[in-house]
Design an enzyme around this catalytic site. Structure first.
Site, PDB file in Angstrom:
ATOM      1  N   PRO A 110      -6.643   8.580 -13.645  1.00 43.96           N
ATOM      2  CA  PRO A 110      -6.022   7.476 -14.787  1.00 43.96           C
ATOM      3  C   PRO A 110      -6.857   7.260 -15.151  1.00 43.96           C
ATOM      4  O   PRO A 110      -7.440   5.887 -14.589  1.00 43.96           O
ATOM      5  CB  PRO A 110      -4.664   8.263 -13.688  1.00 43.96           C
ATOM      6  CG  PRO A 110      -5.396   8.108 -11.978  1.00 43.96           C
ATOM      7  CD  PRO A 110      -6.428   8.463 -12.622  1.00 43.96           C
ATOM      8  N   GLU A 111      -6.712   6.618 -16.204  1.00 43.87           N
ATOM      9  CA  GLU A 111      -6.721   4.717 -16.997  1.00 43.87           C
ATOM     10  C   GLU A 111      -5.650   5.075 -18.215  1.00 43.87           C
ATOM     11  O   GLU A 111      -4.351   5.985 -17.845  1.00 43.87           O
ATOM     12  CB  GLU A 111      -7.817   5.491 -17.832  1.00 43.87           C
ATOM     13  CG  GLU A 111      -9.293   5.197 -17.310  1.00 43.87           C
ATOM     14  CD  GLU A 111     -10.570   5.727 -17.809  1.00 43.87           C
ATOM     15  OE1 GLU A 111     -10.463   5.008 -19.124  1.00 43.87           O
ATOM     16  OE2 GLU A 111     -11.477   6.285 -17.361  1.00 43.87           O
ATOM     17  N   ARG A 122      -6.224  12.983  -3.732  1.00 43.63           N
ATOM     18  CA  ARG A 122      -7.600  12.129  -2.770  1.00 43.63           C
ATOM     19  C   ARG A 122      -6.974  10.682  -2.288  1.00 43.63           C
ATOM     20  O   ARG A 122      -7.684  10.011  -1.188  1.00 43.63           O
ATOM     21  CB  ARG A 122      -8.473  11.867  -3.557  1.00 43.63           C
ATOM     22  CG  ARG A 122      -8.559  13.036  -3.979  1.00 43.63           C
ATOM     23  CD  ARG A 122     -10.298  13.191  -3.911  1.00 43.63           C
ATOM     24  NE  ARG A 122     -11.162  12.418  -3.883  1.00 43.63           N
ATOM     25  CZ  ARG A 122     -12.522  12.279  -4.567  1.00 43.63           C
ATOM     26  NH1 ARG A 122     -12.848  12.888  -5.448  1.00 43.63           N
ATOM     27  NH2 ARG A 122     -13.045  11.423  -4.103  1.00 43.63           N
TER      28      ARG A 122
END
Ligand SMILES: [Zn+2]
Length: 269
Positions: A2-3, A111
């Site tokens: 995600p950005e 993660r």
């Protein structure tokens, strides 16, 4: 990963699902996402509070609660906020759930590079305070960015990913913006002209708008996930033709990260 665009969509979704609502219950799993803070401290912070505002800066989401408390959320590499019904069981990789009326919002993160930070008095965390201008909410000033780039020995791509210089641009958006601007990612930042920095700013605005338009929806898929489409021009496209003139896209490693570029329309000079 995600950005800015993906986090903006997550923030809009959270606003739609929780904005103005009172959180009836909050349940969190003890994980490194909390960085050692006890899950109960989050439940106390959130329960019976009304969600007053949800804002985003860079890759951080800030949830302001009634009474002045705040929750900060960073999605890390694989974090997502998803909406479910209160009766739905725990999702795979679920790390937190917030219930509000008929809505149950879950934070899933396989993660666990994401973060949740409780701010009982709403005090901004250092990671939030240190962020540079956000391209979407503040806009980028090419002259100011040019001045910052003049003062560094780093490559242009490394500087674009520095959250203190520009908030929210990561590996994908930096590669895409540089391709749009026809700038080689390894160019020393200090060598760029003001005209080139203007092209980069236009490139950042364009790639963010493109990604936002593409990914808007209740559940985001990250490009690295198995089976996900790759809609980008150069990112993850080594060997595939450049959309401009069909030259094969090249890959190089920069600061430990893969960088993708077109050797022809982004020459090193
Ligand atoms: Zn090209």
């Amino acid at each position: 990963m995600p950005e800015l665009p993906e986090v903006e969509i997550a923030s809009r979704n959270l606003r739609r699902w929780l904005g103005g609502k009172t959180i009836s219950a909050a349940k969190l799993e003890s994980s490194r996402i909390l960085r050692g803070a006890p899950p109960a401290s989050f439940s106390r912070l959130l329960a019976k509070r009304r969600v007053a505002a949800i804002t985003r800066r860079g890759k951080w989401i800030r949830v302001d609660l009634s009474g002045g408390a705040a929750l900060f959320s960073h999605l890390g590499m694989t974090g997502k906020w998803v909406k479910r019904a209160p009766g739905d069981g725990p999702q795979r990789f679920e790390r937190a759930r917030l219930d509000a009326g008929r809505v149950s919002v879950r934070y899933v993160d396989p993660r666990m590079f994401g973060r949740l930070v409780a701010a009982p008095r709403g005090e901004p965390i250092p990671e939030w305070t240190l962020l540079g201008p956000d391209p979407l909410t503040d806009g980028l000033d090419a002259a100011a960015l040019h001045a910052v780039l003049q003062r560094t020995k780093r490559s242009v791509k490394e500087v674009l990913m520095d959250q203190a210089v520009i908030a929210g641009v990561g590996n994908i958006q930096a590669a895409e913006a540089l391709h749009r601007a026809r700038i080689h990612p390894a160019r020393p930042a200090a060598s760029l002209t003001l005209a080139e920095v203007r092209a980069i700013v236009r490139g950042i605005d364009a790639t963010i708008a493109f990604t936002l338009g593409l990914e808007d929806g209740p559940e985001i898929t990250y490009v690295e996930e198995p089976g996900a489409d790759n809609p980008f021009r150069v990112y993850g496209k080594a060997g595939e033709p450049c959309p401009r003139e069909k030259t094969p896209i090249a890959r190089m490693v920069q600061g430990g990260r893969s960088t993708f570029f077109c050797p022809r329309c982004q020459p090193f000079r």
